[in-house]
Each structure stands twice: as C-alpha cells, then as structure tokens.
Enzyme design. Structure first.
Site, short mmCIF file in Angstrom:
data_model
loop_
_atom_site.label_atom_id
_atom_site.label_comp_id
_atom_site.label_asym_id
_atom_site.label_seq_id
_atom_site.Cartn_x
_atom_site.Cartn_y
_atom_site.Cartn_z
N SER A 126 -43.79 13.50 -94.02
CA SER A 126 -43.05 13.42 -95.35
C SER A 126 -41.73 12.51 -95.23
O SER A 126 -41.18 12.28 -96.22
CB SER A 126 -42.72 14.88 -95.74
OG SER A 126 -42.32 15.39 -94.84
N ASP A 152 -33.01 22.26 -98.03
CA ASP A 152 -33.78 21.21 -97.37
C ASP A 152 -32.60 20.25 -96.54
O ASP A 152 -32.07 19.40 -97.15
CB ASP A 152 -34.56 20.29 -98.08
CG ASP A 152 -35.55 19.10 -97.54
OD1 ASP A 152 -34.95 19.06 -96.34
OD2 ASP A 152 -36.34 18.54 -98.17
N HIS A 179 -35.11 16.18 -95.23
CA HIS A 179 -35.28 15.17 -96.07
C HIS A 179 -33.86 14.72 -96.65
O HIS A 179 -32.97 15.50 -96.69
CB HIS A 179 -36.40 15.52 -97.10
CG HIS A 179 -37.61 15.87 -96.60
ND1 HIS A 179 -37.83 17.12 -96.32
CD2 HIS A 179 -38.76 15.37 -96.16
CE1 HIS A 179 -39.13 17.25 -95.61
NE2 HIS A 179 -39.66 15.95 -95.61
#
Ligand SMILES: *[C@@H]1O[C@H](CO)[C@@H](O)[C@H](O)[C@H]1NC(C)=O
Ligand SMILES: *[C@@H]1O[C@H](CO)[C@@H](O)[C@H](O)[C@H]1NC(C)=O
Ligand SMILES: *[C@@H]1O[C@H](CO)[C@@H](O)[C@H](O)[C@H]1NC(C)=O
Ligand SMILES: *[C@@H]1O[C@H](CO)[C@@H](O)[C@H](O)[C@H]1NC(C)=O
Ligand SMILES: *[C@@H]1O[C@H](CO)[C@@H](O)[C@H](O)[C@H]1NC(C)=O
Ligand SMILES: *[C@@H]1O[C@H](CO)[C@@H](O)[C@H](O)[C@H]1NC(C)=O
Ligand SMILES: *[C@@H]1O[C@H](CO)[C@@H](O)[C@H](O)[C@H]1NC(C)=O
Length: 454
Positions: A181, A430, A433
């Site tokens: 990702s 998060d 990312h």
C-alpha cells in the site's frame, strides 16, 4: 486463499474487529520475534475502495493503518524539544552549487528538509485522484506547515517535479509500481503530479482495486500499480470471519507471477519490500517447509527474518539480472513509521508538525535491519556480472529523508474529520502512510533525477 472482502487491505491478518460509527476497522496484531531482540507489532486494516471522494465514502470506509514497532532502542524520542516551526521562514537565495543543477557526485539521498514557501505542486482541490485516507486536508488536518518543505541534498538541488518533462520523456513508455500500500500511496502522488499536464484514464483494476492501470492518452504513457506485497508467491489463509486461520506461506524461491508475467511489457519498474515481511510466516522452498518466522505453536524451526528477507530479495534481483528484458528497475528502500506515545494499537500517534533535524531521530531497530539487507542485496545485484546491471538497476533510497518527516503522515486524518464530534475521540492513527500532497511527492522528484541524469 484470499477470500476478498472488498476493500480490506491487510485483511487476512485481522484478528480484532472493531466497529465505531460507520467505520469498521480491522486490526491485527502479530507478535513477531525477530532473531533475539525484536518484537514487532503490526496492523493492517481496511483500505479505501473505488475512489469516490465524498465525505460519505470517507466515513464508511476505514483507512489503513499499518505499523511496525521495533522495541530495543526504538523508544520514541519524546524528550527532544519540540521543533514546531509554525510558518516556514522564507527561502534563502539559491546558493551557487544549487544553480549548477545536478552534479555527478551528488548523493540525492543525503541532505535536509528546508523551508519551501511555494508549497506543494497540487492540492486536494486540483487532484481528484487522492484517495480518502491520504487526503489529510479534506479530512480536516488543521496544520499546513508540513506542506512547505522541500528536500535539499547536500551539494545539489532537486528541481520541482516537471510533469511536462516527465510525460515527454515517457512517451510510449510503460511503468509499473510493484509492492504494497505504500506503493499505492506513491502511485497516487505520481498521478497527481502528472494530472496537471495529462489526464489519466483508468484502463484496468482488479476486484479489490489493489492492482490498477492508468493510461495517459496525451502521451501514450501507461502506469500500472501491481499489488504484490511479498513480491513472491504467497498463500494466505483465513476463515469466514476474515480471521487468520493459519500462518501465511511464502514460497521463497517462487516469484509472484502477478508482476513477473507482465515484466516484459514494462520499461520502468519501481519495486519495494515492506512491513508485510514482518508478519508471521511459514517459508517454503521447492514446496518444502524450510522454516517459520514466529510460529511458537508449530514445531517448525525458526527462520530469521533477516535470512528470509535476504533470500527473497535475492530471488527478486536474480530474476531482474538474469532476465533478457532490461527495463529500468528502481528499488525503493524501507519506509519508516513514526508512531510515538504508544504503538499503533495502543494510542500511538504522530502529532509532530515539522520535520526532524538531522540526527534528531535515528529510526527503529527493525528499519535498520531491513534496510541493511536491502542495500546488501541491491549492491550484490548491481555489481553482478561485472556491473553489467548497474545501468538498469537504480536505488531509490528514500529511507533517510522519509525518516525525517514524522509530520507527513495521515495520523488521525486518515478518516474524515475525526474530531468533529468529540475533541478527545480515540481514533486509530496511521503513522506509516503519507498525506497527499506531502513528503512522498519528493520520491517522484528523486525518481525524475535518477532517470533523467544518466
Ligand atoms: C481542501 O482542503 C481545504 C482545507 O485545507 C478545505 O477547505 C476544502 O474543502 C478541501 N476541498 C476538498 C475538495 O476536499
Ligand atoms: C519543464 O520541462 C519542459 C520540457 O522539458 C520545459 O520546456 C519547461 O521549461 C520545464 N518547466 C520548468 C518550470 O522547468
Ligand atoms: C503506445 O506505446 C506502445 C508502446 O508502449 C506502442 O506499442 C503503441 O504503438 C503506442 N501507441 C500509439 C498510438 O502511439
Ligand atoms: C510513439 O509510438 C508511435 C506509434 O508507434 C510513433 O509514431 C511515435 O514516433 C512514438 N513516439 C516516441 C517519442 O517514441
Ligand atoms: C524439489 O523437490 C522434488 C520432490 O518434491 C525433487 O525431486 C527435486 O529434486 C527438488 N528440487 C530441488 C532443486 O531441490
Ligand atoms: C518437533 O520436531 C522434532 C523433529 O522434527 C521432533 O523430534 C519432536 O518430537 C517434535 N516435537 C513436538 C512437540 O512435536
Ligand atoms: C503530541 O501528543 C503528546 C501526547 O499526547 C502531547 O504531550 C504533545 O504536546 C503533543 N504535541 C503536539 C505538537 O501537539
């Protein structure tokens, strides 16, 4: 095999399920013993879906929040003074060495972040390709200081990404980004940067929108995103509840056909390993179990993470160096996370609002272990066959520059306005990312330098 529930990114590893409002976050803990001294914990949770960038969509999906936490010397450096810079200072005049654009000897990956008053090349308004978990601005992130920095290597200057130049250079060319990702995060950045000049058309996606392909008709440029987090053949097990039923099985000696079968059609390939490798896994060679990485319940000898990762990267590079087709292969190094004040599952967050200064934060043990293996395997491949492979193998060593950007992750703003209803809401952060626009755009500027300064 993977029974896909739409949109779950690291789904097979989920063990906890949590519902809050409309958001279902599946998180998973893997306690992984690495060699003697690490315990690595990780999550993954959901993934956004088909791209409708509406508040409703944002609220209904949960973003991914992956994390790796190495113990040992990995304690957050909370004792350091806050470097909250507020509005960045005006940029100093370019020094002479910067004006002499790219120099042969310049190491693009050693440098510092300096204020950049002109800010990002696109915004949440101008790029419609930013997916909800990365769209920090739209999700209500209040501070904007993180947008006003640029990477300045010692001894040279990296110009802002020039989409016209990129697309002209890449006329009739085909690119692939292969990995997890973070590669998707990277691909979105590239598409946003390019969409100022060319309008991409999505020409392919798999069921779960993990592998996708876009075509830029104006320049006949193709960009493929290939979901292959392990790069090798992997069998993933789960029960009907999406819980991990058995350890995943990684075939060390068999590459993932998802990317190798298309390899000959690509002119440029960006490839990377990542946090998935830290998970519990049984390793096989020639279909025979050769070891397990953290499987205390199974009577299988421990195979160290290090030796498994070396072998896997060695297979990947072996394929690249022995293949007749010679695309430019860009290997991107390990990407760090920045959880502080806890782990990803225990309230860890990344609330800094400006970059670290050089040496202010050294990274976590596991980062160093994994990157060292990457550098070793890359080095071996680049010099294989009397350095014949040097020309088409390039290292995108983004680790250090990314490490200095604890401020550039989505944090709580991976979901839409997480604190609107309750200022003290407990939200999953998060810190792996990256926000778009943001620091990860620099990766594309560096790629541009790597491939256009030959
Ligand atoms: C973009 O972000 C700004 C805040 O920085 C916000 O006011 C605006 O509504 C956002 N636009 C979209 C389309 O998300
Ligand atoms: C971008 O690249 C194009 C084509 O190479 C060039 O004409 C243009 O001047 C560049 N723009 C900037 C801002 O450097
Ligand atoms: C587009 O590029 C491909 C190679 O990637 C080439 O085969 C094809 O002919 C090109 N098409 C056009 C319309 O230029
Ligand atoms: C792209 O491909 C088309 C069709 O094959 C060809 O006419 C054109 O010259 C190519 N352009 C470049 C820059 O290679
Ligand atoms: C792989 O295993 C098969 C039997 O399962 C054996 O015949 C073969 O020699 C093995 N190959 C290697 C390279 O070990
Ligand atoms: C584990 O495997 C070893 C040899 O592979 C065997 O001798 C031992 O009995 C096994 N232990 C258990 C608990 O199954
Ligand atoms: C970040 O969070 C910690 C712990 O909650 C808090 O002590 C600190 O003041 C916060 N820093 C900023 C810049 O908000």
């Amino acid at each position: 095999m993977v029974k896909g529930r739409m949109g779950w990114d690291w789904e097979p590893w989920s063990v906890h399920q949590r519902k809050s409002n409309h958001v279902v976050v599946k998180l998973l803990v893997f306690v992984i013993l690495v060699g003697l001294s690490f315990r690595l914990l990780f999550s993954h949770s959901t993934d956004f879906q088909a791209v409708p960038v509406s508040p409703v969509a944002v609220a209904e999906i949960a973003a991914s929040a992956g994390a790796v936490v190495g113990l040992g010397d990995a304690k957050p450096q909370t004792d350091l003074p806050s470097t909250d810079a507020g509005a960045p200072a005006p940029k100093a005049a370019l020094d002479v060495e910067e004006q002499v654009s790219q120099q042969d000897k310049c190491d693009l990956f050693t440098g510092e972040w300096i204020p950049n008053p002109s800010g990002p090349l696109y915004t949440n308004e101008s790029c419609r390709f930013i997916e909800p978990p990365q769209n920090c601005m739209k999700n209500g992130r209040p501070d904007v200081g993180y947008l006003f920095w640029r990477w300045k290597p010692h001894g040279c200057h990296v110009p802002p990404f020039n989409a016209t130049k990129f697309l002209e250079t890449m006329q009739n060319r085909s690119w692939a980004l292969v990995g997890d990702s973070i590669l998707r995060n990277h691909a979105q950045s590239l598409i946003c940067l390019l969409s100022k000049v060319g309008d991409p058309v999505e020409v392919y996606h798999d069921d779960q929108y993990k592998s996708r392909r876009w075509h830029f008709p104006s320049h006949n440029f193709t960009l493929s995103l290939i979901w292959s987090p392990f790069l090798i053949k992997a069998e993933i097990f789960e029960n009907d509840n999406g819980e991990s039923k058995s350890e995943n099985r990684l075939h060390i000696d068999t590459l993932d056909k998802k990317w190798t079968s298309q390899y000959n059609s690509f002119d440029y390939i960006v490839i990377s390993g990542g946090q998935w490798f830290l998970k519990t896994a049984i390793y096989l060679e020639n279909n025979t179990v050769v070891g397990c990485h953290y499987c205390p319940k199974l009577n299988i000898s421990e195979l160290s993470l290090e030796s498994a990762y070396s072998k896997i990267l060695s297979s990947v590079f072996g394929f690249v160096t022995t293949s007749k087709h010679k695309p430019v292969v860009i290997y991107r190094t390990w990407t760090p996370d920045h959880f502080e004040y806890g782990e990803w599952f225990s309230g860890g967050k990344c609330n800094r609002t400006s970059p670290y200064k050089i040496r202010e934060f050294n990274g976590k043990d596991v980062d160093h272990v994994m990157r060292k293996i990457e550098l070793e395997e890359f080095g071996r491949a680049a010099t294989a066959d009397g350095s014949e492979n040097e020309a088409n193998l390039k290292l995108l060593d983004t680790y250090q520059l990314s490490l200095l950007r604890p401020d550039a992750h989505s944090g709580p703003y991976r979901t839409f306005h997480p604190f609107d209803k309750n200022k003290n809401a407990k939200v999953q952060n998060d810190c792996l990312h990256w926000c778009l626009p943001g620091a990860i755009d620099t990766w594309n500027e560096l790629i541009m330098e790597l491939i256009t300064n030959e």
